[in-house]
Design an enzyme around this catalytic site. Structure first.
Site, PDB file in Angstrom:
ATOM      1  CB  SER A 139      -0.859   0.007   1.278  1.00  0.00           C
ATOM      2  OG  SER A 139      -1.662   1.173   1.335  1.00  0.00           O
ATOM      3  CE1 TYR A 153      -3.910  -2.248   5.142  1.00  0.00           C
ATOM      4  CE2 TYR A 153      -3.392   0.075   4.829  1.00  0.00           C
ATOM      5  CZ  TYR A 153      -3.711  -1.160   4.303  1.00  0.00           C
ATOM      6  OH  TYR A 153      -3.811  -1.310   2.945  1.00  0.00           O
TER       7      TYR A 153
HETATM    8  P1  NAD Z   1     -11.347  -6.299   0.254  1.00  0.00           P
HETATM    9  O1  NAD Z   1     -11.788  -6.276   1.683  1.00  0.00           O
HETATM   10  O2  NAD Z   1     -12.238  -5.705  -0.770  1.00  0.00           O
HETATM   11  O3  NAD Z   1     -10.994  -7.800  -0.151  1.00  0.00           O
HETATM   12  C1  NAD Z   1     -10.154  -8.567   0.662  1.00  0.00           C
HETATM   13  C2  NAD Z   1     -10.305 -10.044   0.347  1.00  0.00           C
HETATM   14  O4  NAD Z   1      -9.465 -10.784   1.271  1.00  0.00           O
HETATM   15  C3  NAD Z   1     -11.737 -10.564   0.552  1.00  0.00           C
HETATM   16  O5  NAD Z   1     -12.129 -11.359  -0.539  1.00  0.00           O
HETATM   17  C4  NAD Z   1     -11.641 -11.365   1.845  1.00  0.00           C
HETATM   18  O6  NAD Z   1     -12.584 -12.432   1.915  1.00  0.00           O
HETATM   19  C5  NAD Z   1     -10.211 -11.884   1.788  1.00  0.00           C
HETATM   20  N1  NAD Z   1      -9.714 -12.273   3.112  1.00  0.00           N
HETATM   21  C6  NAD Z   1      -9.869 -11.612   4.287  1.00  0.00           C
HETATM   22  N2  NAD Z   1      -9.308 -12.310   5.287  1.00  0.00           N
HETATM   23  C7  NAD Z   1      -8.768 -13.437   4.743  1.00  0.00           C
HETATM   24  C8  NAD Z   1      -8.041 -14.537   5.268  1.00  0.00           C
HETATM   25  N3  NAD Z   1      -7.780 -14.643   6.580  1.00  0.00           N
HETATM   26  N4  NAD Z   1      -7.618 -15.505   4.418  1.00  0.00           N
HETATM   27  C9  NAD Z   1      -7.897 -15.427   3.098  1.00  0.00           C
HETATM   28  N5  NAD Z   1      -8.583 -14.404   2.528  1.00  0.00           N
HETATM   29  C10 NAD Z   1      -9.022 -13.422   3.350  1.00  0.00           C
HETATM   30  O7  NAD Z   1      -9.902  -5.582   0.254  1.00  0.00           O
HETATM   31  P2  NAD Z   1      -9.125  -4.793  -0.910  1.00  0.00           P
HETATM   32  O8  NAD Z   1      -9.420  -3.354  -0.752  1.00  0.00           O
HETATM   33  O9  NAD Z   1      -9.355  -5.457  -2.205  1.00  0.00           O
HETATM   34  O10 NAD Z   1      -7.635  -5.007  -0.420  1.00  0.00           O
HETATM   35  C11 NAD Z   1      -6.806  -6.028  -0.968  1.00  0.00           C
HETATM   36  C12 NAD Z   1      -5.360  -5.699  -0.658  1.00  0.00           C
HETATM   37  O11 NAD Z   1      -5.030  -4.427  -1.190  1.00  0.00           O
HETATM   38  C13 NAD Z   1      -5.036  -5.625   0.836  1.00  0.00           C
HETATM   39  O12 NAD Z   1      -3.768  -6.189   1.077  1.00  0.00           O
HETATM   40  C14 NAD Z   1      -5.008  -4.139   1.111  1.00  0.00           C
HETATM   41  O13 NAD Z   1      -4.175  -3.810   2.198  1.00  0.00           O
HETATM   42  C15 NAD Z   1      -4.455  -3.630  -0.189  1.00  0.00           C
HETATM   43  N6  NAD Z   1      -4.733  -2.213  -0.458  1.00  0.00           N
HETATM   44  C16 NAD Z   1      -6.014  -1.805  -0.715  1.00  0.00           C
HETATM   45  C17 NAD Z   1      -6.252  -0.470  -1.011  1.00  0.00           C
HETATM   46  C18 NAD Z   1      -7.614   0.037  -1.403  1.00  0.00           C
HETATM   47  O14 NAD Z   1      -7.750   1.243  -1.601  1.00  0.00           O
HETATM   48  N7  NAD Z   1      -8.624  -0.789  -1.541  1.00  0.00           N
HETATM   49  C19 NAD Z   1      -5.195   0.438  -0.985  1.00  0.00           C
HETATM   50  C20 NAD Z   1      -3.910  -0.010  -0.698  1.00  0.00           C
HETATM   51  C21 NAD Z   1      -3.704  -1.354  -0.437  1.00  0.00           C
END
Ligand code: NAD
Length: 253
Positions: A139, A153
């Protein structure tokens, strides 16, 4: 073979049921890979796998045996694993004043320890073949920026990069690269849950004035996952619409 084609390759995407993971899986599939959606959420995992013509694999990244079993299942089904996208992550908000040990451990258990479990299991499975591409979803929050409520985080996301650099060194001589994508604000299910006020604030802070899409992260991950990215390891790429650039509000036209 066409440049950047993943035809004949197998990719496993953790957290692939929704959000950014789904975006990555969609792009890898379009590039020709067999995709395995590995996720704790069976309902959405199976639905995403069905839409993409992929396969669902139950996974809890908090549990080392579950991570090893997911990699073993991929190898058993397809003969080998070429690509791991270690993407699962959670971002619950808690100020430092309110945070307790369980909050810290939950975020680190999934985001950082889960990355260790998955990358270790995948890299060891890839090593005998002398080929592998690992892409970690970090991130901007933590490595570059901060936001109130995300100290645990941010630490986990910066920790992923520290982990990656040494891991990349250990596996470079086996033809395995380990890189990271660093998303800004991407409209995933998880981000949507932060609420409209948060999303509006973020749009206003981004030079493009748009949130990212899961596919935006997928395109970068797909490049790092390609054969053509063989000479890139231990590196990061920020995909944020320019969010980290402005030095002041006036710089945002
Ligand atoms: P999201 O919540 O939309 O999706 C996360 C997915 O991970 C879900 O399908 C969930 O079921 C799965 N998950 C949760 N716990 C789990 C576990 N214990 N084992 C297996 N799967 C599990 O999240 P997102 O926004 O798509 O984020 C995905 C990644 O991107 C993360 O690492 C997050 O830190 C990173 N990220 C997101 C953003 C953003 O703006 N959305 C920004 C920077 C980084």
């Amino acid at each position: 073979m066409e440049l950047f084609s993943l035809q004949g390759q197998t990719a496993l995407v953790t957290g692939g049921a929704k959000g950014i993971g789904k975006g990555i899986a969609t792009v890898l599939r379009r590039a020709g890979a067999e995709v395995i959606i590995a996720d704790i959420d069976r309902e959405h995992g199976e639905a995403t796998a069905a839409v993409l013509g992929g396969h669902y694999q139950p996974l809890d990244v908090r549990v080392q045996d579950s991570c090893r079993a997911a990699i073993a299942a991929a190898v058993a089904r397809f003969g080998a694993l070429d690509i791991l996208c270690s993407n699962t992550g959670i971002f619950p908000q808690k100020t430092l004043a309110e945070m307790n040990e369980a909050d810290w451990d939950e975020t680190h258990g999934i985001n950082l320890k889960g990355t260790f479990f998955m990358v270790q299991a995948a890299a060891e499975a890839m090593r005998p073949r002398g080929y592998g591409r690992i892409v970690i979803t970090s991130s901007i929050t933590g490595p570059v920026t901060g936001f109130p409520g995300w100290s645990h985080y941010g630490a986990s996301k910066a920790g992923q990069l520290g982990f990656m650099r040494s891991a990349a060194l250990e596996y470079a001589r086996f033809g395995i690269t380990i890189n990271a994508v660093m998303p800004g604000n991407v409209l995933s299910e998880g981000l949507q849950a932060q609420g409209e006020t948060y999303l509006a604030q973020m749009r206003a802070a981004i030079p493009t004035h748009t949130l990212g899409t899961p596919a935006d992260i997928g395109y970068a991950a797909c490049f790092l996952a390609s054969r053509e990215a063989a000479y890139i390891t231990g590196q990061t790429i920020i995909i944020d619409g320019g969010q980290i650039l402005p030095e002041s509000a006036e710089a945002l036209l």
